[in-house]
Scaffold this motif. Structure first.
Motif, PDB file in Angstrom:
ATOM      1  N   UNK A 148       0.230  -1.428   0.212  1.00 39.66           N
ATOM      2  CA  UNK A 148       0.127  -0.520  -0.242  1.00 39.66           C
ATOM      3  C   UNK A 148       1.252   1.272  -0.379  1.00 39.66           C
ATOM      4  N   UNK A 149       2.015   1.329   0.932  1.00 46.13           N
ATOM      5  CA  UNK A 149       2.366   2.371   0.653  1.00 46.13           C
ATOM      6  C   UNK A 149       3.064   2.703  -0.818  1.00 46.13           C
ATOM      7  N   UNK A 150       3.697   1.943  -1.091  1.00 45.49           N
ATOM      8  CA  UNK A 150       4.150   1.955  -2.837  1.00 45.49           C
ATOM      9  C   UNK A 150       3.004   2.332  -3.513  1.00 45.49           C
ATOM     10  N   UNK A 151       1.546   1.712  -3.735  1.00 44.04           N
ATOM     11  CA  UNK A 151       0.717   2.344  -4.313  1.00 44.04           C
ATOM     12  C   UNK A 151       0.108   3.556  -3.847  1.00 44.04           C
ATOM     13  N   UNK A 153       1.886   6.292  -2.491  1.00 43.08           N
ATOM     14  CA  UNK A 153       3.092   7.552  -3.060  1.00 43.08           C
ATOM     15  C   UNK A 153       4.088   7.330  -4.091  1.00 43.08           C
ATOM     16  N   UNK A 154       4.917   6.693  -3.856  1.00 45.82           N
ATOM     17  CA  UNK A 154       6.068   6.762  -4.836  1.00 45.82           C
ATOM     18  C   UNK A 154       6.204   5.924  -5.852  1.00 45.82           C
ATOM     19  N   UNK A 155       4.986   4.113  -6.241  1.00 46.52           N
ATOM     20  CA  UNK A 155       4.781   3.303  -6.665  1.00 46.52           C
ATOM     21  C   UNK A 155       3.936   3.236  -7.842  1.00 46.52           C
ATOM     22  N   UNK A 156       3.514   4.773  -8.255  1.00 48.10           N
ATOM     23  CA  UNK A 156       2.041   4.853  -9.278  1.00 48.10           C
ATOM     24  C   UNK A 156       3.574   4.879 -10.501  1.00 48.10           C
ATOM     25  N   UNK A 158       5.687   3.227 -11.432  1.00 49.03           N
ATOM     26  CA  UNK A 158       5.927   1.099 -11.588  1.00 49.03           C
ATOM     27  C   UNK A 158       4.984   0.650 -11.780  1.00 49.03           C
ATOM     28  N   UNK A 159       3.971   1.591 -11.574  1.00 47.63           N
ATOM     29  CA  UNK A 159       2.436   0.301 -10.558  1.00 47.63           C
ATOM     30  C   UNK A 159       1.666   0.842 -12.940  1.00 47.63           C
ATOM     31  N   UNK A 160       2.112   1.857 -13.227  1.00 39.08           N
ATOM     32  CA  UNK A 160       1.287   1.979 -14.797  1.00 39.08           C
ATOM     33  C   UNK A 160       2.296   1.157 -15.706  1.00 39.08           C
ATOM     34  N   UNK A 161       3.274   1.128 -15.783  1.00 33.97           N
ATOM     35  CA  UNK A 161       4.647   0.289 -16.292  1.00 33.97           C
ATOM     36  C   UNK A 161       4.395  -0.939 -16.454  1.00 33.97           C
ATOM     37  N   UNK A 162       3.956  -1.596 -15.237  1.00 38.00           N
ATOM     38  CA  UNK A 162       3.383  -2.910 -15.070  1.00 38.00           C
ATOM     39  C   UNK A 162       2.651  -3.356 -15.668  1.00 38.00           C
ATOM     40  N   UNK A 163       1.762  -2.256 -15.678  1.00 39.93           N
ATOM     41  CA  UNK A 163      -0.420  -2.671 -16.152  1.00 39.93           C
ATOM     42  C   UNK A 163      -0.428  -2.841 -17.341  1.00 39.93           C
ATOM     43  N   UNK A 164       0.855  -1.725 -17.925  1.00 40.55           N
ATOM     44  CA  UNK A 164       0.514  -1.225 -19.342  1.00 40.55           C
ATOM     45  C   UNK A 164       1.270  -2.696 -19.712  1.00 40.55           C
ATOM     46  N   UNK A 165       3.141  -2.898 -19.398  1.00 41.90           N
ATOM     47  CA  UNK A 165       3.210  -4.352 -20.114  1.00 41.90           C
ATOM     48  C   UNK A 165       2.245  -5.890 -19.889  1.00 41.90           C
ATOM     49  N   UNK A 166       1.491  -6.068 -18.747  1.00 40.90           N
ATOM     50  CA  UNK A 166       0.147  -6.892 -19.056  1.00 40.90           C
ATOM     51  C   UNK A 166      -0.373  -6.596 -19.521  1.00 40.90           C
ATOM     52  N   UNK A 167      -0.798  -5.573 -20.273  1.00 43.81           N
ATOM     53  CA  UNK A 167      -1.864  -5.486 -21.024  1.00 43.81           C
ATOM     54  C   UNK A 167      -1.889  -6.070 -22.120  1.00 43.81           C
ATOM     55  N   UNK A 185      -2.456   6.200 -14.503  1.00 43.21           N
ATOM     56  CA  UNK A 185      -2.963   5.556 -13.702  1.00 43.21           C
ATOM     57  C   UNK A 185      -3.466   7.535 -13.195  1.00 43.21           C
ATOM     58  N   UNK A 186      -4.954   7.450 -12.911  1.00 41.38           N
ATOM     59  CA  UNK A 186      -5.874   8.097 -12.756  1.00 41.38           C
ATOM     60  C   UNK A 186      -5.807   8.368 -10.920  1.00 41.38           C
ATOM     61  N   UNK A 187      -5.546   7.358 -10.161  1.00 45.99           N
ATOM     62  CA  UNK A 187      -5.843   7.872  -8.728  1.00 45.99           C
ATOM     63  C   UNK A 187      -6.082   6.297  -7.356  1.00 45.99           C
ATOM     64  N   UNK A 188      -5.094   6.294  -7.166  1.00 42.68           N
ATOM     65  CA  UNK A 188      -5.685   5.557  -5.678  1.00 42.68           C
ATOM     66  C   UNK A 188      -5.607   6.070  -4.473  1.00 42.68           C
ATOM     67  N   UNK A 189      -5.918   5.471  -3.811  1.00 40.54           N
ATOM     68  CA  UNK A 189      -6.763   6.205  -2.897  1.00 40.54           C
ATOM     69  C   UNK A 189      -6.914   5.339  -1.599  1.00 40.54           C
ATOM     70  N   UNK A 190      -7.720   5.406  -0.737  1.00 42.23           N
ATOM     71  CA  UNK A 190      -7.718   4.972   0.482  1.00 42.23           C
ATOM     72  C   UNK A 190      -9.504   4.864   0.999  1.00 42.23           C
ATOM     73  N   UNK A 191     -10.056   3.573   0.990  1.00 40.80           N
ATOM     74  CA  UNK A 191     -12.059   3.598   0.627  1.00 40.80           C
ATOM     75  C   UNK A 191     -12.926   4.822   0.937  1.00 40.80           C
TER      76      UNK A 191
END
Length: 322
Positions: A148-151, A153-156, A158-167, A185-191
């Protein structure tokens, strides 16, 4: 006057011929805009793909038909929908679990375009739905392996790149005639607000802890540098004292050697000299007299009082005249 059967057939033939001529005239050509691409279908079977713009000719309907598709880049909005400046969110679709079992809401935009019109038309009934499901699967898979810390803060990035590669991998596997050109990636937030506040408190505490650790390490480094400086100064002074003592010892040895040489030549005089010098060092304020005892009369010669007396300038002149 009633028409004869022959005339009826003739009129019907003329009408049918006119209709066929009109169909031939109006369905034997089509235009392709610069932003479009077309697929010519012969009895429903895909044939030539046309990407160049201009006026094109084909066999009339129903022999051949044309399907036009846009060359533009489309945007697939996952987790929300924007229409006329208004944004509608779909939290149920965006709710997912991180690798450390926290619930987050994540949405993104996928840029895609049709690169193979034939596959897009015939390899899937609804390519857009397949792309949407592949996007959901890719995002959930990557978020599920991210803490969650990466998601948050600083890991967005990397998440974008990994999602793109998998997609991209999934789209190529499904072979639906589209290509993914970008993932944002538009936003990652808590519920909810309570969870967000709790996480913010934890983050602030962690930041405070890191600050204190950095300050402690800074103080430690400062003290180590000061200690190292003091150590170097002590070593430098010790080296200097060592050199000074060595030189002093060498000087003392040289003096001793000279005294020993004098002693060998005149032992008695040197002995008396050493005794007098030792007395001066041991008793610096004592009066020293040289005495000679002959019989009952003690005669002595006072040295220190004579040293303290200074002749007067006039008396010196008289003494010289005398």
């Amino acid at each position: 006057m009633e028409m004869s059967l022959k005339q009826i057939y003739k009129v019907t033939g003329l009408v049918a011929g006119a209709v066929i001529l009109i169909l031939v005239l109006f369905t034997s050509w089509f235009t392709v805009d610069e932003s479009d691409q077309a697929v010519v279908l012969t009895f429903g079977e895909a044939g030539q793909t046309i990407t160049e713009s201009g006026l094109k000719f084909k066999m009339p309907w129903p022999i051949q038909t044309v399907e036009k598709l846009s060359k533009e880049t489309y945007s697939l909005q996952f987790g929300y929908e924007e229409k006329d400046g208004e944004i509608t969110e779909f939290p149920k679709e965006t709710k997912m679990i991180t690798g450390d079992e926290y619930i987050v809401l994540a949405d993104l935009v996928v840029q895609w375009k049709i690169t193979n019109p034939e596959k897009y038309l015939f390899n899937a009934e609804d390519p857009k739905e397949i792309l949407y499901d592949a996007t959901s699967s890719s995002l959930r898979s990557i978020i599920g392996s991210t803490e969650i810390d990466e998601a948050l803060t600083s890991g967005k990035a990397e998440i974008e790149a990994n999602v793109r590669d998998l997609l991209v991998t999934l789209v190529e596997k499904y072979d639906i005639g589209v290509s993914v050109t970008g993932v944002k990636l538009q936003d990652v937030e808590l519920p909810n607000e309570d969870v967000r506040k709790a996480f913010t408190d934890v983050t602030d505490a962690r930041e405070t802890m890191n600050t204190k650790i950095n300050e402690a390490e800074k103080y430690q480094n400062q003290r180590l540098n000061e200690s190292q400086g003091e150590k170097d100064a002590i070593l430098s002074r010790a080296t200097g004292d060592k050199a000074a003592r060595i030189e002093q010892a060498r000087g003392d040895v040289a003096v001793f050697d000279k005294l020993y040489a004098e002693y060998k030549g005149n032992p008695e005089i040197t002995k008396q000299r050493l005794i007098l010098e030792t007395l001066e060092q041991v008793l610096p304020d004592a009066e020293v007299y040289i005495m000679n005892d002959e019989g009952n009369t003690m005669k002595y010669f006072p040295i220190r009082p004579l040293e303290k007396e200074k002749p007067v300038q006039g008396q010196e002149g008289n003494a010289e005249n005398e």
